[in-house]
Scaffold this motif. Structure first.
Motif, short mmCIF file in Angstrom:
data_model
loop_
_atom_site.label_atom_id
_atom_site.label_comp_id
_atom_site.label_asym_id
_atom_site.label_seq_id
_atom_site.Cartn_x
_atom_site.Cartn_y
_atom_site.Cartn_z
N LYS A 1 33.17 19.54 32.64
CA LYS A 1 34.12 19.74 33.74
C LYS A 1 34.19 21.20 34.14
O LYS A 1 34.10 21.54 35.32
N SER A 2 34.34 22.08 33.13
CA SER A 2 34.43 23.50 33.44
C SER A 2 33.13 24.00 34.05
O SER A 2 33.14 24.80 34.98
N THR A 3 32.01 23.49 33.52
CA THR A 3 30.71 23.91 34.04
C THR A 3 30.59 23.52 35.50
O THR A 3 30.17 24.33 36.34
N GLY B 1 42.98 28.61 31.64
CA GLY B 1 43.93 28.74 30.56
C GLY B 1 43.26 28.42 29.24
O GLY B 1 43.89 28.37 28.20
N GLU B 2 41.98 28.15 29.30
CA GLU B 2 41.27 27.69 28.10
C GLU B 2 40.31 28.71 27.54
O GLU B 2 40.11 28.78 26.35
N GLU B 3 39.68 29.47 28.46
CA GLU B 3 38.66 30.38 27.98
C GLU B 3 38.98 31.80 28.44
O GLU B 3 39.65 32.00 29.44
N ILE C 1 41.92 25.22 38.82
CA ILE C 1 42.76 25.37 37.63
C ILE C 1 42.08 24.65 36.47
O ILE C 1 41.84 23.46 36.52
N ASP C 2 41.78 25.37 35.43
CA ASP C 2 41.16 24.79 34.23
C ASP C 2 42.09 25.04 33.06
O ASP C 2 42.11 26.11 32.50
N SER C 3 42.89 24.24 32.61
CA SER C 3 43.19 22.88 33.00
C SER C 3 44.69 22.74 33.23
O SER C 3 45.44 23.61 32.77
MG MG Z 1 36.47 23.02 29.76
#
Ligand code: MG
Ligand code: TYD
Length: 452
Positions: A103-105, A123-125, A169-171
């Motif tokens: 998803k992020s990719t 907010g994840e990486e 927005i992730d995630s």
């Molecule tokens: Mg991700």
């Protein structure tokens, strides 16, 4: 900062509780009590525009002026297609999928190839992790800004400064808003933060792409209402061990949900697969028994897939039946039909069935290919690799017609198949196919053509 008043409601019966409890005292259901906002602070995060305060009036349908939605093309043909022709301005799209599916990719890749200014909030990486990923993707976009932040108030501050054309927005599960106390990822936080983002999207006509985690049942984590609130819900799926991914739309207010996109995960990101059939059919040198090609549809897209079957004498008392990508009950039904209507004794045999490529097919039109693969393995006679199948098998052993047969025939023809076996009850209007059509009405007739 003053906190908003919240209370706890049972999602099942609506009872109000003073504090969180595991079991609702009224309806005795477990885990149904969630925190809800009673009264919001006057000043919301996203300032209310004067336009939003206008009272709307009813109009006759023929009085409504149609303004075509303005779309932003993402330069990712598969995604644009699934969205129904690009991102609609002011729309909110939710992308769900298993962890690690890409998803992020996908969204970073889109952020890097789109020609508009994008704010990618993670907010994840960390920024350097995203930088590393961007380097792998080998795409450059000076218009793409990366922000690592989880507080929506701070995100909106940055948005006012940056004025992006597209927001990613992730995630959604990592975000939190100051207006309520619940922890990030809780139902009430997800509802509040997404409500803020939806309001932002509508009032500024900025498309927002949200990544959503899924829970162990495969649904997007958080309140079900989230899926109602957003305009588009996309699901990114596929087997993690296989290299390709399917992007499906579950809901789309601006297009058909039947479209789907196929990608292949490579070391430098996701490649769009425009001819999916090529990757779903294994290349082999010799003709092997137990394989048959089916012309199926994924959404509205025709797809040629390979069915493999292995039929062998059961080693243990009870024969095993196992399937990958195909319904086990349906396999049992087909075996019963073969036994009863065509006299094949498969009762003491192990039967394994596999749809190659790791996709799940529930299109009944692959039934005949399943039958062909099973018999081919049972008799140990290979099926001519230039033959494919598109028909459903009924309980009486009849070969039933399938939907959109023309499309299936055209796809088979396009990919160079010489013969397609279909039902004689299918109405096939155009007569000028180059491919040879074998139309059969009963399962026995199909064998006659197969193993003649
Ligand atoms: Mg991700
Ligand atoms: P990711 O986008 O982080 O998944 P999600 O956001 O859905 O959790 O994808 C992670 C996987 O993709 C990871 O296992 C590595 C793989 N990958 C590639 O194969 N090639 C690439 O270019 C990238 C960036 C990731």
């Amino acid at each position: 900062m003053a906190k908003t008043k919240t209370t706890f409601f049972c999602q099942n019966c609506g009872t109000q509780h003073a504090q969180w409890v595991g079991q609702c005292s009224t309806c005795k259901q477990w885990n149904t009590v969630v925190e809800e906002v009673l009264q919001k602070e006057e000043k919301r995060n996203w300032k209310q525009s004067s336009e939003a305060k206008k009272v709307s009036k009813p109009l006759r349908v023929n009085e409504i002026v149609l303004n075509p939605e303005e779309r932003i093309y993402t330069n990712n043909a598969e995604l644009d297609n699934v969205l129904g022709g690009g991102l609609v301005k002011g729309s909110v799209t939710l992308l769900g999928g298993e962890p690690g599916i890409g998803k992020s990719t996908l969204l970073l890749q889109v952020a890097l190839t789109i020609s508009q200014k994008v704010l990618y909030v993670s907010g994840e990486e960390s920024q350097s992790q995203i930088k590393m990923r961007a380097e792998r993707l080998d795409a450059e976009n000076s218009n793409c800004l990366i922000l690592t932040e989880t507080n929506t108030q701070n995100i909106f501050k940055n948005i006012e400064e940056v004025q992006p054309d597209v927001l990613v927005i992730d995630s959604i599960q990592t975000l939190h808003t100051n207006t309520i106390e619940a922890s990030p990822g809780s139902i009430s936080q997800i509802r509040e933060t997404s409500a803020e983002l939806i309001k932002f999207a509508k009032e500024t006509a900025t498309p927002v792409l949200l990544i959503g985690h899924i829970n162990k049942e495969g649904h997007i984590a958080g309140p079900k209402i989230l899926e109602h609130m957003v305009d588009v819900v996309l699901q990114f799926e596929g087997d993690r061990n296989h290299t390709y991914r399917i992007l499906r739309s579950q809901k789309n207010r601006f297009g058909s949900t039947a479209e789907l996109g196929i990608y292949e995960m490579l070391s430098n990101g996701l490649r769009e697969v425009s001819n999916p059939s090529e990757i779903l059919i294994s290349k082999k040198d010799a003709d092997l028994s137990g394989t048959a090609i089916a012309s199926t549809l994924e959404g509205v897209r025709p797809l040629m897939i390979e069915i493999q079957a292995l039929v062998s004498t059961a080693v243990y008392g009870t024969p095993q039946r196992s399937t990958t990508g195909y319904n086990l009950k349906r396999l049992n039904m087909i075996l019963a039909v073969l036994e009863k209507r065509a006299g094949f004794k498969l009762g003491a045999k192990d039967v394994f069935l596999n749809v190659t490529g790791g996709i799940n097919v529930d299109d009944p039109a692959i039934d005949l290919a399943v039958v062909a693969a099973i018999l081919s393995s049972n008799q140990d006679i290979a099926i001519n690799p230039n033959v494919c199948f598109a028909a459903e098998v009924g309980l009486a052993g009849e070969i039933r017609p399938v939907s959109r047969i023309e499309q299936r025939i055209n796809e088979a023809e396009k990919l160079g198949y010489k013969t397609i076996v279909a039902s004689k009850y299918n109405k096939i209007s155009s007569q000028n196919h180059k491919i040879r059509l074998v139309l059969v009405g009963k399962i026995e007739e199909a064998f006659a053509t197969l193993f003649a």
